[in-house]
Design an enzyme around this catalytic site. Structure first.
Site, PDB file in Angstrom:
ATOM      1  CD  GLU A 128      16.153 -14.627   4.676  1.00 29.21           C
ATOM      2  OE1 GLU A 128      15.471 -15.275   5.497  1.00 29.21           O
ATOM      3  OE2 GLU A 128      16.742 -13.572   4.951  1.00 29.21           O
ATOM      4  CG  ASP A 160      -1.944   1.002   1.279  1.00 27.49           C
ATOM      5  OD1 ASP A 160      -2.802   0.955   0.389  1.00 27.49           O
ATOM      6  OD2 ASP A 160      -1.943   1.863   2.182  1.00 27.49           O
TER       7      ASP A 160
HETATM    8  C1  GLC Z   1      -4.108   3.036  -0.748  1.00 28.70           C
HETATM    9  C2  GLC Z   1      -5.324   2.143  -0.675  1.00 28.70           C
HETATM   10  C3  GLC Z   1      -6.485   2.977  -0.258  1.00 28.70           C
HETATM   11  C4  GLC Z   1      -6.196   3.539   1.111  1.00 28.70           C
HETATM   12  C5  GLC Z   1      -4.891   4.315   1.118  1.00 28.70           C
HETATM   13  C6  GLC Z   1      -4.423   4.578   2.508  1.00 28.70           C
HETATM   14  O1  GLC Z   1      -4.196   3.989  -1.732  1.00 28.70           O
HETATM   15  O2  GLC Z   1      -5.513   1.499  -1.893  1.00 28.70           O
HETATM   16  O3  GLC Z   1      -7.686   2.265  -0.255  1.00 28.70           O
HETATM   17  O4  GLC Z   1      -7.237   4.405   1.497  1.00 28.70           O
HETATM   18  O5  GLC Z   1      -3.865   3.605   0.501  1.00 28.70           O
HETATM   19  O6  GLC Z   1      -3.992   3.400   3.113  1.00 28.70           O
END
Ligand code: GLC
Length: 532
Positions: free
Chosen positions: A259, A210
């Site tokens: 790993e 993310d």
């Molecule tokens: C990313 C995710 C989104 C989330 C953001 C904060 O863009 O896809 O859904 O709100 O990160 O974590």
């Protein structure tokens, strides 16, 4: 062409499951891990190679789980670790790999680290895991700089210190309940290595990362001073996106994942203006793959599709990484609606054509749950049911992302359309989805589901599809034609006129996004696959 010893992720079709909205086993109106497990046979019938699960970890759900309170467990709403283990075992038995979502840029404000940081004084090791700073102005009551939250409003929140006085500020690039971690802190680095190992040891096949371009911040934290438009596409020199230091984090992660046996994979969420900069995350000692959002953003016309395809292939091949393709996810307007607006019939035609185009391109592809049913964005959710912090933080000026997160319709003729055993769904489903249930579409050879199933089956058995190269063929304006080896051609008509297949392309029709297409004529907004 896919070679048999190439890692699976170079050509895989990966299906994104958004757990809250996929399938609800316990009847509380919110999807869960046992719900996912129960639907694995459905995904197997569809023919996907892997699933990517959006976060299912313990979380107060301030951002639908992208606010993680504990990286090593399952949110009770969604089930237990034992449910997760049972689900991944079943998935592997069906030949479906499992990728989980890792959220390293920020934690939840309910994470034990953040609670400790609030309880500890300025300058303490507890605060040093996050980005606490003194405010500006005589009383420190101005935020440390002018950075803005992606979800609207400022990116700093002031805390109340132990003595009851307003004190330091902490950075949150997203919601106030998502404090950013300090990735210069070795403790943070060590913790995430350990979290990676926790899930790798449980058998996951990879991680979706993310906000992968967000972790490192310019240590000077300079004001933006209006230098960067807030359009989500990070530009070069931005002080909190795509800082060079982030690459060291991924080099460390790559050493950890390497790993483990079995071609485990990283896929980064890297929203950047420059394809070249995205490709830097894909150097051989960093991430294996990243989402290709330029294709997702391309308009439905031959020119912009082709230039985004060319650009993505050129930059990724430069670093030896496969291209990934994606049309929808849980953050963007579903592509039926993006391409057709209110005109669902037009949007559906284009979405079906775009899907066949995407699945013929070299590399791997991501599907977002429900696109195989041709679901539309739900635009008319009322304010009182909306839950996305984007809607809440902008006072409703931006509708946010709830419209692509409405629980899936599985069966029956009325809500909750088989979503779960109870009557509720956490967001209401439109009545017209009665004709778009999985049950109805699986039984209909002309449905969007059947088109996806046929395309995925063809991908599995046709050596020309998946990873490899592409050669463009001459085509009239508004059309795209390209060849994959051996013996496969894809032709796309993005115009609103019926058009002949370009001269010289002769083949047998394998699949068409419109049932009236032939090997020689394409209706408007149609893609065909030919074997030659
Ligand atoms: C990313 C995710 C989104 C989330 C953001 C904060 O863009 O896809 O859904 O709100 O990160 O974590």
């Amino acid at each position: 062409m896919t070679t048999t010893d190439a890692p699976w992720w170079r050509s895989a079709v990966i299906y994104q499951v958004y757990p809250r909205s996929f399938a609800d086993a316990d009847g509380n109106g919110i999807g869960d891990v046992p719900g996912i497990r129960a639907k694995l046979p459905y995904l197997h019938r569809l023919g996907v190679d892997a699933v990517w699960l959006s976060p299912f970890y313990p979380s107060p759900q301030a951002d639908a789980g992208y606010d993680v309170a504990d990286y090593r467990d399952v949110e009770p709403l969604f089930g237990t670790l034992a449910d997760f283990d049972a689900m991944i075992t079943d998935a592997h038995e069906l030949g479906i790999r499992v990728i989980v979502d890792l959220v390293p840029n920020h934690t939840s404000d309910e994470h034990v680290w953040f609670r400790a940081a609030l309880a500890a004084p300025p300058g303490s090791p507890e605060r040093a895991r996050y980005l606490f700073r003194d405010g500006r102005g005589p009383d420190g009551n101005e935020p440390p700089n002018d950075w803005q939250s992606v979800f609207g409003g400022g990116a700093w929140e002031r805390v109340i210190e132990a003595e009851g006085q307003p004190g330091q500020w902490y950075l949150h690039l997203f919601d106030t309940r998502q404090p950013d971690l300090d990735w210069t802190n070795p403790e943070v680095i060590g913790e995430f290595h350990s979290v990676l190992r926790f899930w790798l040891d449980r058998g996951v096949d990879g991680f979706r990362i993310d906000v992968a371009h967000g972790l490192a911040k310019d240590p000077e934290m300079p004001d933006l001073d209006g230098r960067f438009p807030a359009d989500g596409q990070a530009k070069l020199g931005h002080p909190h996106w795509d800082q060079d230091a982030v690459h060291d984090v991924y080099r460390g992660w790559r050493r950890v994942i390497d790993e483990y046996p079995g071609d485990r994979v990283f896929v980064g969420e890297v929203w950047l203006e420059s394809n070249e900069r995205v490709a830097e995350y894909l150097r051989p000692d960093e991430l294996h793959t990243a989402f290709n959002f330029h294709f997702l953003r391309a308009d439905w016309n031959a020119e912009s599709l082709r230039s985004s395809i060319d650009e993505s292939i050129r930059t990724n091949h430069h670093v030896g990484a496969p291209v990934t393709w994606v049309l929808s996810n849980h953050d963007v307007i579903r592509h039926v609606t993006r391409y057709g607006g209110d005109d669902v019939a037009l949007g559906t035609r284009r979405a079906r054509a775009a899907t066949l185009l995407m699945l013929a391109l070299p590399g791997s592809a991501y599907l977002y749950q429900g696109e195989e049913l041709g679901l539309t964005e739900v635009l008319d959710l009322s304010a009182d049911v909306r839950q996305d912090p984007v809607f809440l933080r902008t006072g409703g000026k931006e509708l946010g992302r709830d419209g692509c997160r409405v629980p899936l319709p599985w069966s029956g003729s009325a809500p909750p359309f088989g979503f779960g055993p109870g009557p509720d769904t956490w967001l209401p489903q439109p009545l017209f989805w009665a004709s778009l249930t999985a049950e109805a579409e699986e039984a209909d050879a002309g449905s969007t589901w059947s088109l996806y199933r046929a395309a995925l089956a063809e991908r599995r058995q046709n050596a020309a599809l998946g990873d490899g190269t592409l050669e463009w063929l001459d085509a009239a304006a508004g059309m795209l034609a390209f060849q994959r080896e051996p013996g496969f051609v894809c032709v796309v008509n993005t115009t609103s006129e019926t058009a002949p297949v370009p001269a010289g392309i002769v083949g047998e029709l394998v699949l068409a996004s419109d049932p009236t297409a032939t090997a020689t004529v394409l209706p408007p907004d149609t893609t065909i696959w030919l074997t030659t």
